[in-house]
Scaffold this active site. Sequence first.
Site, PDB file in Angstrom:
ATOM      1  N   ARG A   1       0.593   4.265 -11.943  1.00 18.61           N
ATOM      2  CA  ARG A   1       1.954   3.908 -11.531  1.00 18.61           C
ATOM      3  C   ARG A   1       2.938   5.048 -11.806  1.00 18.61           C
ATOM      4  NH1 ARG A   1       2.180  -1.548 -10.215  1.00 18.61           N
ATOM      5  NH2 ARG A   1       0.977  -2.970 -11.517  1.00 18.61           N
TER       6      ARG A   1
ATOM      7  N   ASP B   1       0.636  -4.422   2.956  1.00 23.20           N
ATOM      8  CA  ASP B   1      -0.757  -4.238   3.373  1.00 23.20           C
ATOM      9  C   ASP B   1      -1.074  -5.304   4.418  1.00 23.20           C
ATOM     10  OD1 ASP B   1      -3.460  -3.877   3.588  1.00 23.20           O
ATOM     11  OD2 ASP B   1      -3.907  -4.019   1.455  1.00 23.20           O
TER      12      ASP B   1
ATOM     13  N   GLU C   1      10.204  -3.396  -1.438  1.00 20.74           N
ATOM     14  CA  GLU C   1       8.754  -3.413  -1.666  1.00 20.74           C
ATOM     15  C   GLU C   1       8.200  -1.998  -1.731  1.00 20.74           C
ATOM     16  OE1 GLU C   1       6.202  -4.808  -2.542  1.00 20.74           O
ATOM     17  OE2 GLU C   1       5.854  -6.800  -1.702  1.00 20.74           O
ATOM     18  N   ASP C   2       7.102  -1.862  -2.433  1.00 16.39           N
ATOM     19  CA  ASP C   2       6.407  -0.581  -2.460  1.00 16.39           C
ATOM     20  C   ASP C   2       5.549  -0.407  -1.215  1.00 16.39           C
ATOM     21  OD1 ASP C   2       4.793  -2.704  -3.232  1.00 16.39           O
ATOM     22  OD2 ASP C   2       3.894  -1.690  -4.958  1.00 16.39           O
TER      23      ASP C   2
ATOM     24  N   PHE D   1      -6.657   2.924   0.246  1.00 16.42           N
ATOM     25  CA  PHE D   1      -6.019   2.439  -0.990  1.00 16.42           C
ATOM     26  C   PHE D   1      -5.257   3.591  -1.620  1.00 16.42           C
ATOM     27  CE2 PHE D   1      -5.507   0.695  -5.199  1.00 16.42           C
ATOM     28  CZ  PHE D   1      -5.194  -0.619  -4.888  1.00 16.42           C
TER      29      PHE D   1
HETATM   30  P1  IMP Z   1      -0.190  -7.684   0.954  1.00 11.94           P
HETATM   31  O1  IMP Z   1       0.110  -9.107   0.601  1.00 11.94           O
HETATM   32  O2  IMP Z   1      -1.603  -7.508   1.424  1.00 11.94           O
HETATM   33  O3  IMP Z   1       0.812  -7.087   1.931  1.00 11.94           O
HETATM   34  O4  IMP Z   1      -0.148  -6.838  -0.402  1.00 11.94           O
HETATM   35  C1  IMP Z   1       1.016  -6.532  -1.042  1.00 11.94           C
HETATM   36  C2  IMP Z   1       0.790  -6.030  -2.454  1.00 11.94           C
HETATM   37  O5  IMP Z   1      -0.552  -5.597  -2.677  1.00 11.94           O
HETATM   38  C3  IMP Z   1       1.643  -4.822  -2.728  1.00 11.94           C
HETATM   39  O6  IMP Z   1       2.926  -5.174  -3.192  1.00 11.94           O
HETATM   40  C4  IMP Z   1       0.829  -4.063  -3.761  1.00 11.94           C
HETATM   41  O7  IMP Z   1       1.126  -4.552  -5.049  1.00 11.94           O
HETATM   42  C5  IMP Z   1      -0.604  -4.402  -3.417  1.00 11.94           C
HETATM   43  N1  IMP Z   1      -1.237  -3.348  -2.595  1.00 11.94           N
HETATM   44  C6  IMP Z   1      -1.551  -3.399  -1.288  1.00 11.94           C
HETATM   45  N2  IMP Z   1      -2.114  -2.242  -0.870  1.00 11.94           N
HETATM   46  C7  IMP Z   1      -2.135  -1.425  -1.953  1.00 11.94           C
HETATM   47  C8  IMP Z   1      -2.582  -0.058  -2.156  1.00 11.94           C
HETATM   48  O8  IMP Z   1      -3.056   0.654  -1.258  1.00 11.94           O
HETATM   49  N3  IMP Z   1      -2.435   0.432  -3.419  1.00 11.94           N
HETATM   50  C9  IMP Z   1      -1.910  -0.292  -4.444  1.00 11.94           C
HETATM   51  N4  IMP Z   1      -1.477  -1.556  -4.292  1.00 11.94           N
HETATM   52  C10 IMP Z   1      -1.584  -2.129  -3.062  1.00 11.94           C
END
Ligand code: IMP
Length: 185
Positions: free
Chosen positions: A171, A109, A105-106, A158
């Site tokens: 990206r 959040d 994963e990148d 963010f």
């Molecule tokens: P989660 O389900 O809230 O953990 O979000 C996961 C996905 O949201 C990540 O794989 C990203 O694609 C996107 N995401 C969450 N935070 C960021 C951020 O700060 N910048 C860009 N994409 C984000």
Amino acid sequence: MDQKHVVGELDLDQTLFAEDQIVGRLREMAAEIETDYDGKDILLVGVLKGAVMVMADLARSLNRHVEMDWMAVSSYGSGTTSSGVVRILKDLDTDLTGRHVIIVEDIIDTGLTLSWLVTNLKSRGPASVEIATLLRKPDALEMVVDVKYVGFDIPNAFVVGYGLDYNEKYRNLRCIGTLAPHVYS
Ligand code: IMP
């Protein structure tokens, strides 16, 4: 592209990690993975699109064979907050039965996407499922899912670059930076 290519737009508030810091940390994570998976086959599962750069550098840092496959899920609209709704847009081509899976994963959040993904992949009969993420935000620390490999814990802002986007932009930025609030507010 480098930060100088976007600096005129005043989009990036602050650079959090330069490219060499990111690649250096991924090398350390790869070394850990090599030790932990000695004698075991590994299937890296990248989550499109954000994990493309992480996958490329992590996989190339591993001094052993690995397989790679990809999933695309949607959990975000075009904004900056999590919707909590997860949908498979592209599924794996690989049968997971008996496989040692590492989800790449990148960023984590809220952790909603990942906890859903882990449950989904575990239901397919793998030998193990672990998670490797480059970035983790504070909210994710309360997540029920264990994350075995974390690159950096970052503040609740963010961020963009190195695969991470805002409305599909940034990206291809080499570094990771925080987006100026004026861009999305
Ligand atoms: P989660 O389900 O809230 O953990 O979000 C996961 C996905 O949201 C990540 O794989 C990203 O694609 C996107 N995401 C969450 N935070 C960021 C951020 O700060 N910048 C860009 N994409 C984000």
